[in-house]
Enzyme design. Sequence first.
Site, mmCIF file in Angstrom:
data_model
loop_
_atom_site.group_PDB
_atom_site.id
_atom_site.type_symbol
_atom_site.label_atom_id
_atom_site.label_comp_id
_atom_site.label_asym_id
_atom_site.label_seq_id
_atom_site.Cartn_x
_atom_site.Cartn_y
_atom_site.Cartn_z
ATOM 1 N N LYS A 18 0.826 -1.217 0.000
ATOM 2 C CA LYS A 18 0.000 0.000 0.000
ATOM 3 C C LYS A 18 0.854 1.258 0.000
ATOM 4 O O LYS A 18 0.623 2.169 -0.773
ATOM 5 C CB LYS A 18 -0.894 0.077 1.241
ATOM 6 N N ARG A 93 -8.753 1.796 9.469
ATOM 7 C CA ARG A 93 -8.335 0.429 9.755
ATOM 8 C C ARG A 93 -9.345 -0.317 10.610
ATOM 9 O O ARG A 93 -9.128 -1.480 10.905
ATOM 10 C CB ARG A 93 -7.004 0.479 10.518
ATOM 11 N N ARG A 132 11.573 -6.173 4.703
ATOM 12 C CA ARG A 132 11.328 -4.783 4.324
ATOM 13 C C ARG A 132 12.337 -3.831 4.957
ATOM 14 O O ARG A 132 12.731 -3.989 6.108
ATOM 15 C CB ARG A 132 9.920 -4.413 4.786
ATOM 16 N N ARG A 165 11.986 -1.638 10.566
ATOM 17 C CA ARG A 165 11.065 -1.162 11.590
ATOM 18 C C ARG A 165 10.961 -2.205 12.700
ATOM 19 O O ARG A 165 10.945 -3.397 12.423
ATOM 20 C CB ARG A 165 9.679 -0.956 10.973
ATOM 21 N N ARG A 176 0.458 -8.527 13.754
ATOM 22 C CA ARG A 176 -0.144 -7.493 12.892
ATOM 23 C C ARG A 176 -1.082 -8.119 11.865
ATOM 24 O O ARG A 176 -2.117 -7.558 11.541
ATOM 25 C CB ARG A 176 0.957 -6.671 12.211
HETATM 26 P P1 AMP Z 1 1.700 0.967 9.021
HETATM 27 O O1 AMP Z 1 2.873 1.826 8.723
HETATM 28 O O2 AMP Z 1 0.475 1.353 8.237
HETATM 29 O O3 AMP Z 1 2.006 -0.504 8.901
HETATM 30 O O4 AMP Z 1 1.330 1.224 10.540
HETATM 31 C C1 AMP Z 1 2.229 0.886 11.586
HETATM 32 C C2 AMP Z 1 1.486 0.784 12.897
HETATM 33 O O5 AMP Z 1 0.904 2.055 13.233
HETATM 34 C C3 AMP Z 1 0.303 -0.181 12.899
HETATM 35 O O6 AMP Z 1 0.696 -1.522 13.130
HETATM 36 C C4 AMP Z 1 -0.534 0.374 14.052
HETATM 37 O O7 AMP Z 1 0.041 0.039 15.302
HETATM 38 C C5 AMP Z 1 -0.364 1.880 13.862
HETATM 39 N N1 AMP Z 1 -1.411 2.409 12.955
HETATM 40 C C6 AMP Z 1 -1.233 2.895 11.696
HETATM 41 N N2 AMP Z 1 -2.401 3.273 11.176
HETATM 42 C C7 AMP Z 1 -3.353 3.018 12.113
HETATM 43 C C8 AMP Z 1 -4.762 3.167 12.166
HETATM 44 N N3 AMP Z 1 -5.443 3.649 11.121
HETATM 45 N N4 AMP Z 1 -5.391 2.802 13.299
HETATM 46 C C9 AMP Z 1 -4.718 2.330 14.364
HETATM 47 N N5 AMP Z 1 -3.400 2.133 14.383
HETATM 48 C C10 AMP Z 1 -2.712 2.472 13.263
#
Ligand code: AMP
Length: 224
Positions: A18, A93, A132, A165, A176
Amino acid sequence: MKHVRDFYVFLGPPGAGKGTQAKVVAHRLGIPQISSGDLFRENIKNQTEMGIQANEYIKVGDLVPDDVTVAMVRERISRTDCMNGAILDGFPRTPAQAKAFDGILSETGCKLNRVPYIKVPEEALIERLSGRLTCRDKGHVFHKSYNPPKEPGVCDFDGSELYQREDDRPETVARRIRVYIERTQPLIEYYQDRDVLVEVDGDRDIETITADLVKLLEVEETNV
Ligand code: AMP
């Protein structure tokens, strides 16, 4: 001509691509890409109070509470660079976030144009996430084997350092994916019911997927 204030949500499991796709497609369409994960990581880097609290959830692979997340995204999309719309990646989400987002869009006279759902088989996700590499500065994403940077450890786009990360470590990745299935997957039906969901096969090379997405979103724009 492009709609005024059209928003797109890129949906898909963690590791679907994404972020990679949203960055390139947003650039092509001339609108910002807004990643809730990047916004959280920015807050963590700057040690804001919200970032410190959010990190307690992020580092173990849980979702940050809806109210905190919605407030952060609401503020971000109220900025002037989103005047012509934006691509959101990683938000919403949960169904509660999706409902809150519908409310924000209708309050501000904006439209949710399309929700590309980038579909990738579950088996591929662990390998994608654990290999990644992410850039410290702008969150550009690479993969050790499938999409390596030109120079090891350095971002092709801005020269900043690439790192793994904390939540891309194998023990957190599995959590996740589980959280995605339980809390985010219901959004597929939510957006199907609103007739905005489009399925995109995410198990192909990056350029082919980008070309499909650009075509999909541009066709939408020229059809109005
Ligand atoms: P991402 O970079 O999109 O994989 O997000 C990394 C982490 O940030 C996720 O595993 C969640 O812990 C938190 N996070 C990101 N977006 C959201 C969201 N829309 N709602 C809740 N937690 C989020």
